[in-house]
Design an enzyme around this catalytic site. Structure first.
Site, PDB file in Angstrom:
ATOM      1  N   TYR A  34      -1.880   5.809 -13.577  1.00  0.00           N
ATOM      2  CA  TYR A  34      -3.069   5.264 -14.228  1.00  0.00           C
ATOM      3  C   TYR A  34      -3.613   6.126 -15.367  1.00  0.00           C
ATOM      4  O   TYR A  34      -4.558   5.722 -16.034  1.00  0.00           O
ATOM      5  CB  TYR A  34      -4.164   5.039 -13.181  1.00  0.00           C
ATOM      6  CG  TYR A  34      -3.737   4.070 -12.108  1.00  0.00           C
ATOM      7  CD1 TYR A  34      -3.600   2.714 -12.389  1.00  0.00           C
ATOM      8  CD2 TYR A  34      -3.443   4.510 -10.820  1.00  0.00           C
ATOM      9  CE1 TYR A  34      -3.187   1.819 -11.414  1.00  0.00           C
ATOM     10  CE2 TYR A  34      -3.029   3.621  -9.835  1.00  0.00           C
ATOM     11  CZ  TYR A  34      -2.899   2.277 -10.141  1.00  0.00           C
ATOM     12  OH  TYR A  34      -2.491   1.404  -9.185  1.00  0.00           O
ATOM     13  N   ASN A  85     -10.418  -6.153 -14.673  1.00  0.00           N
ATOM     14  CA  ASN A  85      -9.306  -5.519 -13.975  1.00  0.00           C
ATOM     15  C   ASN A  85      -9.640  -5.685 -12.500  1.00  0.00           C
ATOM     16  O   ASN A  85     -10.452  -4.939 -11.955  1.00  0.00           O
ATOM     17  CB  ASN A  85      -9.164  -4.049 -14.345  1.00  0.00           C
ATOM     18  CG  ASN A  85      -7.969  -3.409 -13.671  1.00  0.00           C
ATOM     19  OD1 ASN A  85      -7.491  -3.881 -12.640  1.00  0.00           O
ATOM     20  ND2 ASN A  85      -7.497  -2.302 -14.228  1.00  0.00           N
ATOM     21  N   HIS A  91      -3.986  -9.659  -6.287  1.00  0.00           N
ATOM     22  CA  HIS A  91      -2.881 -10.179  -5.492  1.00  0.00           C
ATOM     23  C   HIS A  91      -3.331 -10.818  -4.184  1.00  0.00           C
ATOM     24  O   HIS A  91      -2.502 -11.357  -3.458  1.00  0.00           O
ATOM     25  CB  HIS A  91      -1.906  -9.037  -5.174  1.00  0.00           C
ATOM     26  CG  HIS A  91      -1.792  -8.053  -6.279  1.00  0.00           C
ATOM     27  ND1 HIS A  91      -1.174  -8.349  -7.486  1.00  0.00           N
ATOM     28  CD2 HIS A  91      -2.250  -6.784  -6.415  1.00  0.00           C
ATOM     29  CE1 HIS A  91      -1.252  -7.296  -8.285  1.00  0.00           C
ATOM     30  NE2 HIS A  91      -1.900  -6.339  -7.664  1.00  0.00           N
ATOM     31  N   ASP A  98     -11.602 -18.269  -7.605  1.00  0.00           N
ATOM     32  CA  ASP A  98     -12.530 -19.399  -7.580  1.00  0.00           C
ATOM     33  C   ASP A  98     -13.842 -19.054  -8.282  1.00  0.00           C
ATOM     34  O   ASP A  98     -14.387 -19.868  -9.020  1.00  0.00           O
ATOM     35  CB  ASP A  98     -12.819 -19.828  -6.141  1.00  0.00           C
ATOM     36  CG  ASP A  98     -11.662 -20.574  -5.485  1.00  0.00           C
ATOM     37  OD1 ASP A  98     -10.714 -20.970  -6.195  1.00  0.00           O
ATOM     38  OD2 ASP A  98     -11.718 -20.749  -4.249  1.00  0.00           O
ATOM     39  N   HIS A 111      -4.532  -4.914 -16.613  1.00  0.00           N
ATOM     40  CA  HIS A 111      -3.968  -3.957 -15.640  1.00  0.00           C
ATOM     41  C   HIS A 111      -3.490  -2.742 -16.416  1.00  0.00           C
ATOM     42  O   HIS A 111      -2.764  -2.889 -17.413  1.00  0.00           O
ATOM     43  CB  HIS A 111      -2.823  -4.583 -14.851  1.00  0.00           C
ATOM     44  CG  HIS A 111      -3.275  -5.752 -14.043  1.00  0.00           C
ATOM     45  ND1 HIS A 111      -3.993  -5.605 -12.881  1.00  0.00           N
ATOM     46  CD2 HIS A 111      -3.166  -7.078 -14.267  1.00  0.00           C
ATOM     47  CE1 HIS A 111      -4.288  -6.804 -12.414  1.00  0.00           C
ATOM     48  NE2 HIS A 111      -3.812  -7.715 -13.240  1.00  0.00           N
ATOM     49  N   ILE A 112      -3.869  -1.585 -15.973  1.00  0.00           N
ATOM     50  CA  ILE A 112      -3.509  -0.343 -16.651  1.00  0.00           C
ATOM     51  C   ILE A 112      -2.007  -0.100 -16.562  1.00  0.00           C
ATOM     52  O   ILE A 112      -1.359   0.256 -17.537  1.00  0.00           O
ATOM     53  CB  ILE A 112      -4.318   0.836 -16.068  1.00  0.00           C
ATOM     54  CG1 ILE A 112      -5.807   0.621 -16.362  1.00  0.00           C
ATOM     55  CG2 ILE A 112      -3.820   2.170 -16.612  1.00  0.00           C
ATOM     56  CD1 ILE A 112      -6.739   1.540 -15.590  1.00  0.00           C
ATOM     57  N   SER A 113      -1.443  -0.307 -15.381  1.00  0.00           N
ATOM     58  CA  SER A 113      -0.004  -0.118 -15.191  1.00  0.00           C
ATOM     59  C   SER A 113       0.721  -1.442 -15.413  1.00  0.00           C
ATOM     60  O   SER A 113       0.103  -2.511 -15.436  1.00  0.00           O
ATOM     61  CB  SER A 113       0.280   0.396 -13.778  1.00  0.00           C
ATOM     62  OG  SER A 113      -0.001  -0.606 -12.816  1.00  0.00           O
ATOM     63  N   ARG A 122       2.835  -6.833  -6.115  1.00  0.00           N
ATOM     64  CA  ARG A 122       1.973  -6.766  -7.293  1.00  0.00           C
ATOM     65  C   ARG A 122       2.377  -7.768  -8.383  1.00  0.00           C
ATOM     66  O   ARG A 122       1.694  -7.904  -9.390  1.00  0.00           O
ATOM     67  CB  ARG A 122       1.989  -5.358  -7.884  1.00  0.00           C
ATOM     68  CG  ARG A 122       1.383  -4.322  -6.970  1.00  0.00           C
ATOM     69  CD  ARG A 122       1.315  -2.959  -7.660  1.00  0.00           C
ATOM     70  NE  ARG A 122       1.079  -1.896  -6.721  1.00  0.00           N
ATOM     71  CZ  ARG A 122      -0.114  -1.525  -6.276  1.00  0.00           C
ATOM     72  NH1 ARG A 122      -1.200  -2.151  -6.703  1.00  0.00           N
ATOM     73  NH2 ARG A 122      -0.227  -0.527  -5.425  1.00  0.00           N
TER      74      ARG A 122
END
Length: 155
Positions: A34, A85, A91, A98, A111-113, A122
């Site tokens: 990260y 994020n 997941h 909703d 998403h950072i990664s 993931r």
């Protein structure tokens, strides 16, 4: 919970920046995945880029799903768009997906990664089908890309 007040005074509704579970540990948690930037660094980056584009920012980080959902409900009519994020909720949380349709604003998932290069669980996102864009694997620079994309959608 970590919340920053609205910044900017442009007449435009602010951007809502949401960060989910464990993102308060940025800079300390798995820096090889990260990076070294902290959540405070991310918020400052988003505020700087948003200000360039004449938007304020309302920022929230929480490890409590209900608190995140309540913040999303409260955002209806109060924000221009959402940069999120969702962390691990990406997941697992149909409830978060909703809730994100309730404000009726564009959503950018960050998403950072690169989640697609990581564990199989993931690879699925409940948020992606409702997002206007998904940015993954760009480090914290992905937040800047998200704000710029959101602003272009709102133009």
């Amino acid at each position: 919970m970590s919340e920053a007040s609205v910044t900017g005074a442009t007449g435009k509704l602010p951007i809502l920046l949401l960060n989910g579970p464990n993102l308060n540990m940025l800079g300390a948690r798995q820096p090889e995945v990260y990076g070294a930037d902290t959540l405070a660094d991310v918020v400052l980056l988003v505020e700087r880029v948003a200000a360039e584009l004449d938007f304020g920012v309302r920022a929230l980080q929480t490890n409590h799903e209900g608190e995140m959902i309540d913040a999303i409900h409260a955002a209806r009519g109060e924000v221009s768009g959402i940069v999120i994020n969702p962390g691990g909720w990406t997941h697992t949380s149909v409830a978060l997906a909703d809730a994100l349709v309730i404000p009726e604003v564009p959503i950018i998932e960050v998403h950072i990664s690169n989640v697609h290069a990581r564990e199989t669980f993931r690879h699925h996102s409940y948020i992606s089908p409702i997002a206007a864009a998904v940015i993954a694997g760009c480090g914290t620079a992905g937040y800047e890309f998200a704000v710029r994309r959101l602003a272009s959608l709102l133009a």
